[in-house]
Design a protein around this motif. Structure first.
Motif, PDB file in Angstrom:
ATOM      1  N   ARG A   1      98.465  15.854  13.279  1.00  0.00           N
ATOM      2  CA  ARG A   1      97.866  15.629  14.555  1.00  0.00           C
ATOM      3  C   ARG A   1      96.418  16.255  14.396  1.00  0.00           C
ATOM      4  O   ARG A   1      96.184  17.184  13.559  1.00  0.00           O
ATOM      5  CB  ARG A   1      98.734  15.989  15.565  1.00  0.00           C
ATOM      6  CG  ARG A   1      98.576  17.579  15.636  1.00  0.00           C
ATOM      7  CD  ARG A   1      98.953  18.164  16.945  1.00  0.00           C
ATOM      8  NE  ARG A   1      98.323  17.954  18.095  1.00  0.00           N
ATOM      9  CZ  ARG A   1      97.823  18.731  18.907  1.00  0.00           C
ATOM     10  NH1 ARG A   1      97.743  20.231  18.598  1.00  0.00           N
ATOM     11  NH2 ARG A   1      96.913  18.434  19.758  1.00  0.00           N
ATOM     12  N   SER A   2      95.636  15.789  15.028  1.00  0.00           N
ATOM     13  CA  SER A   2      94.186  16.087  15.317  1.00  0.00           C
ATOM     14  C   SER A   2      93.807  15.944  16.834  1.00  0.00           C
ATOM     15  O   SER A   2      93.435  14.497  17.170  1.00  0.00           O
ATOM     16  CB  SER A   2      93.332  15.352  14.401  1.00  0.00           C
ATOM     17  OG  SER A   2      92.025  15.641  14.657  1.00  0.00           O
ATOM     18  N   GLY A   3      93.303  17.133  17.423  1.00  0.00           N
ATOM     19  CA  GLY A   3      92.902  16.672  18.804  1.00  0.00           C
ATOM     20  C   GLY A   3      94.112  15.854  19.542  1.00  0.00           C
ATOM     21  O   GLY A   3      95.296  16.248  19.704  1.00  0.00           O
ATOM     22  N   GLN A   4      93.827  14.861  20.264  1.00  0.00           N
ATOM     23  CA  GLN A   4      94.634  14.072  21.065  1.00  0.00           C
ATOM     24  C   GLN A   4      95.412  13.011  20.285  1.00  0.00           C
ATOM     25  O   GLN A   4      96.216  12.259  20.842  1.00  0.00           O
ATOM     26  CB  GLN A   4      94.060  13.550  22.341  1.00  0.00           C
ATOM     27  CG  GLN A   4      93.513  14.565  23.235  1.00  0.00           C
ATOM     28  CD  GLN A   4      92.669  13.883  24.304  1.00  0.00           C
ATOM     29  OE1 GLN A   4      92.519  12.768  24.581  1.00  0.00           O
ATOM     30  NE2 GLN A   4      92.050  14.709  25.019  1.00  0.00           N
ATOM     31  N   GLN A   5      95.255  12.837  18.910  1.00  0.00           N
ATOM     32  CA  GLN A   5      95.559  11.854  18.235  1.00  0.00           C
ATOM     33  C   GLN A   5      96.757  12.493  17.170  1.00  0.00           C
ATOM     34  O   GLN A   5      96.731  13.489  16.968  1.00  0.00           O
ATOM     35  CB  GLN A   5      94.791  11.159  17.252  1.00  0.00           C
ATOM     36  CG  GLN A   5      93.756  10.452  18.112  1.00  0.00           C
ATOM     37  CD  GLN A   5      92.667   9.731  17.290  1.00  0.00           C
ATOM     38  OE1 GLN A   5      93.080   8.963  16.483  1.00  0.00           O
ATOM     39  NE2 GLN A   5      91.332  10.186  17.454  1.00  0.00           N
ATOM     40  N   ALA A   6      97.985  11.628  17.092  1.00  0.00           N
ATOM     41  CA  ALA A   6      98.802  11.931  16.307  1.00  0.00           C
ATOM     42  C   ALA A   6      99.647  10.975  15.311  1.00  0.00           C
ATOM     43  O   ALA A   6      99.268   9.947  15.546  1.00  0.00           O
ATOM     44  CB  ALA A   6     100.074  12.803  16.690  1.00  0.00           C
ATOM     45  N   GLY A   7     100.269  11.157  14.123  1.00  0.00           N
ATOM     46  CA  GLY A   7     100.786  10.278  13.377  1.00  0.00           C
ATOM     47  C   GLY A   7     102.250  10.745  13.005  1.00  0.00           C
ATOM     48  O   GLY A   7     102.529  12.146  12.960  1.00  0.00           O
ATOM     49  N   SER A   8     102.982  10.034  12.408  1.00  0.00           N
ATOM     50  CA  SER A   8     104.359  10.228  12.205  1.00  0.00           C
ATOM     51  C   SER A   8     105.101   9.475  11.212  1.00  0.00           C
ATOM     52  O   SER A   8     104.569   8.071  11.221  1.00  0.00           O
ATOM     53  CB  SER A   8     105.265  10.347  13.578  1.00  0.00           C
ATOM     54  OG  SER A   8     106.521  10.453  13.225  1.00  0.00           O
ATOM     55  N   VAL A   9     105.689  10.192  10.166  1.00  0.00           N
ATOM     56  CA  VAL A   9     106.425   9.095   9.126  1.00  0.00           C
ATOM     57  C   VAL A   9     107.742   9.876   9.077  1.00  0.00           C
ATOM     58  O   VAL A   9     107.970  10.960   8.957  1.00  0.00           O
ATOM     59  CB  VAL A   9     105.815   9.425   7.707  1.00  0.00           C
ATOM     60  CG1 VAL A   9     106.573   8.878   6.637  1.00  0.00           C
ATOM     61  CG2 VAL A   9     104.259   9.049   7.801  1.00  0.00           C
ATOM     62  N   LEU A  10     108.754   8.780   9.379  1.00  0.00           N
ATOM     63  CA  LEU A  10     110.013   9.118   9.350  1.00  0.00           C
ATOM     64  C   LEU A  10     110.886   8.658   8.135  1.00  0.00           C
ATOM     65  O   LEU A  10     110.450   7.460   7.748  1.00  0.00           O
ATOM     66  CB  LEU A  10     110.929   8.520  10.428  1.00  0.00           C
ATOM     67  CG  LEU A  10     112.379   8.904  10.632  1.00  0.00           C
ATOM     68  CD1 LEU A  10     112.854  10.296  10.844  1.00  0.00           C
ATOM     69  CD2 LEU A  10     112.840   7.894  11.656  1.00  0.00           C
ATOM     70  N   THR A  11     111.499   9.472   7.488  1.00  0.00           N
ATOM     71  CA  THR A  11     112.446   8.975   6.072  1.00  0.00           C
ATOM     72  C   THR A  11     113.868   9.236   6.288  1.00  0.00           C
ATOM     73  O   THR A  11     114.256  10.372   6.997  1.00  0.00           O
ATOM     74  CB  THR A  11     111.832   9.781   4.965  1.00  0.00           C
ATOM     75  OG1 THR A  11     112.107  11.106   5.027  1.00  0.00           O
ATOM     76  CG2 THR A  11     110.415   9.438   4.575  1.00  0.00           C
ATOM     77  N   LYS A  12     114.732   8.195   6.296  1.00  0.00           N
ATOM     78  CA  LYS A  12     116.118   8.614   6.322  1.00  0.00           C
ATOM     79  C   LYS A  12     116.751   8.222   5.172  1.00  0.00           C
ATOM     80  O   LYS A  12     118.105   8.276   5.232  1.00  0.00           O
ATOM     81  CB  LYS A  12     116.562   7.544   7.639  1.00  0.00           C
ATOM     82  CG  LYS A  12     115.811   7.617   8.779  1.00  0.00           C
ATOM     83  CD  LYS A  12     116.152   7.013  10.081  1.00  0.00           C
ATOM     84  CE  LYS A  12     115.986   5.534   9.985  1.00  0.00           C
ATOM     85  NZ  LYS A  12     116.567   4.959  11.133  1.00  0.00           N
ATOM     86  N   GLY A  13     116.293   7.647   3.928  1.00  0.00           N
ATOM     87  CA  GLY A  13     116.996   7.734   2.744  1.00  0.00           C
ATOM     88  C   GLY A  13     118.192   6.526   2.627  1.00  0.00           C
ATOM     89  O   GLY A  13     118.038   5.523   3.612  1.00  0.00           O
ATOM     90  N   LYS A  14     118.974   6.738   1.771  1.00  0.00           N
ATOM     91  CA  LYS A  14     120.151   5.766   1.655  1.00  0.00           C
ATOM     92  C   LYS A  14     121.172   5.423   2.859  1.00  0.00           C
ATOM     93  O   LYS A  14     121.755   4.480   3.217  1.00  0.00           O
ATOM     94  CB  LYS A  14     121.002   5.936   0.448  1.00  0.00           C
ATOM     95  CG  LYS A  14     120.033   5.627  -0.799  1.00  0.00           C
ATOM     96  CD  LYS A  14     120.980   6.207  -2.186  1.00  0.00           C
ATOM     97  CE  LYS A  14     119.932   5.848  -3.413  1.00  0.00           C
ATOM     98  NZ  LYS A  14     120.972   6.293  -4.513  1.00  0.00           N
ATOM     99  N   ALA A  15     121.223   6.617   3.715  1.00  0.00           N
ATOM    100  CA  ALA A  15     122.078   6.700   4.882  1.00  0.00           C
ATOM    101  C   ALA A  15     121.949   5.686   5.997  1.00  0.00           C
ATOM    102  O   ALA A  15     122.390   5.096   6.879  1.00  0.00           O
ATOM    103  CB  ALA A  15     122.032   7.993   5.272  1.00  0.00           C
ATOM    104  N   ALA A  16     120.346   5.202   5.962  1.00  0.00           N
ATOM    105  CA  ALA A  16     119.862   4.273   7.071  1.00  0.00           C
ATOM    106  C   ALA A  16     119.523   3.014   6.557  1.00  0.00           C
ATOM    107  O   ALA A  16     118.304   2.350   6.955  1.00  0.00           O
ATOM    108  CB  ALA A  16     118.854   4.908   7.794  1.00  0.00           C
ATOM    109  N   LEU A  17     119.700   2.387   5.231  1.00  0.00           N
ATOM    110  CA  LEU A  17     119.279   1.288   4.803  1.00  0.00           C
ATOM    111  C   LEU A  17     119.704   0.068   5.859  1.00  0.00           C
ATOM    112  O   LEU A  17     120.555   0.287   6.477  1.00  0.00           O
ATOM    113  CB  LEU A  17     120.100   0.792   3.345  1.00  0.00           C
ATOM    114  CG  LEU A  17     119.677   1.817   2.232  1.00  0.00           C
ATOM    115  CD1 LEU A  17     120.205   1.430   1.077  1.00  0.00           C
ATOM    116  CD2 LEU A  17     118.057   1.794   2.085  1.00  0.00           C
ATOM    117  N   GLY A  18     118.659  -0.920   6.171  1.00  0.00           N
ATOM    118  CA  GLY A  18     118.742  -2.009   6.994  1.00  0.00           C
ATOM    119  C   GLY A  18     117.849  -2.790   6.855  1.00  0.00           C
ATOM    120  O   GLY A  18     116.899  -2.654   6.055  1.00  0.00           O
ATOM    121  N   LYS A  19     118.073  -4.031   7.369  1.00  0.00           N
ATOM    122  CA  LYS A  19     116.991  -5.284   7.245  1.00  0.00           C
ATOM    123  C   LYS A  19     116.327  -5.447   8.792  1.00  0.00           C
ATOM    124  O   LYS A  19     115.571  -6.066   8.962  1.00  0.00           O
ATOM    125  CB  LYS A  19     117.597  -6.204   6.929  1.00  0.00           C
ATOM    126  CG  LYS A  19     118.044  -6.194   5.338  1.00  0.00           C
ATOM    127  CD  LYS A  19     118.707  -7.554   5.074  1.00  0.00           C
ATOM    128  CE  LYS A  19     119.284  -7.547   3.556  1.00  0.00           C
ATOM    129  NZ  LYS A  19     119.767  -8.806   3.167  1.00  0.00           N
TER     130      LYS A  19
END
Length: 163
Positions: free
Chosen positions: A122-140
């Motif tokens: 984050r910086s000030g009022q802005q933010a970013g997010s990256v989520l990783t779930k690996g093989k347990a959550a493979l999907g299409k």
């Protein structure tokens, strides 16, 4: 988790970063944290999100369950949180376009149990997010939603993504 380079690391880019670990398991699980070389163990500050209690970990092992998710910060040998641009998650801008040595950038999270890793910057009022779930959550099938909001100075978007 690969290293991310954000630019000059000022109020215009990113000033804070955190990694969140959670699991659907009601039993305690152990997550091992290593640098991308698979050998080097980073120094970590681990905070229980529910109690705000923090501990410093230099063994690379973190224990959590679905009632005790944790927030991780990379720290130096004096247990001072590393600022973006100095951490293995966000190396210095001068490393952009180069091969980043595995003992300096990138983190490996491993467990025999299911867990999630979420990077937030984050910086000030802005933010970013990256989520990783690996093989347990493979999907299409992935769903996303963005809601535009307007201000006098700029157009902003609020995104909600379901994975």
């Amino acid at each position: 988790m690969q290293p991310i380079i954000f630019g000059l690391y000022s109020v215009d880019t990113i000033t804070e970063e955190h990694v969140y670990l959670s699991t659907p398991s009601s039993n305690n699980i152990t997550v091992t944290v290593r640098m991308a070389d698979g050998i080097t163990i980073p120094n970590l500050r681990v905070t229980n999100i529910n109690t705000s209690a923090s501990t410093f970990v230099n063994t690379g092992s973190i224990t959590l369950n679905n009632n005790s998710p944790v927030r991780i910060n990379m720290v130096d040998a004096s247990n001072v949180i590393l600022a973006p641009g100095n951490s293995p998650l966000t190396p210095a801008t001068t490393m952009a376009g180069t091969i980043i040595p595995a003992e300096l950038g990138g983190i490996i999270f491993q467990s025999s149990d299911n867990f999630f890793v979420n990077y937030r910057g984050r910086s000030g009022q802005q933010a970013g997010s990256v989520l990783t779930k690996g093989k347990a959550a493979l999907g299409k099938n992935f769903f996303g939603e963005e809601l535009p909001t307007n201000t006098v100075l700029q157009s902003q978007r609020l995104g909600i993504w379901l994975l």
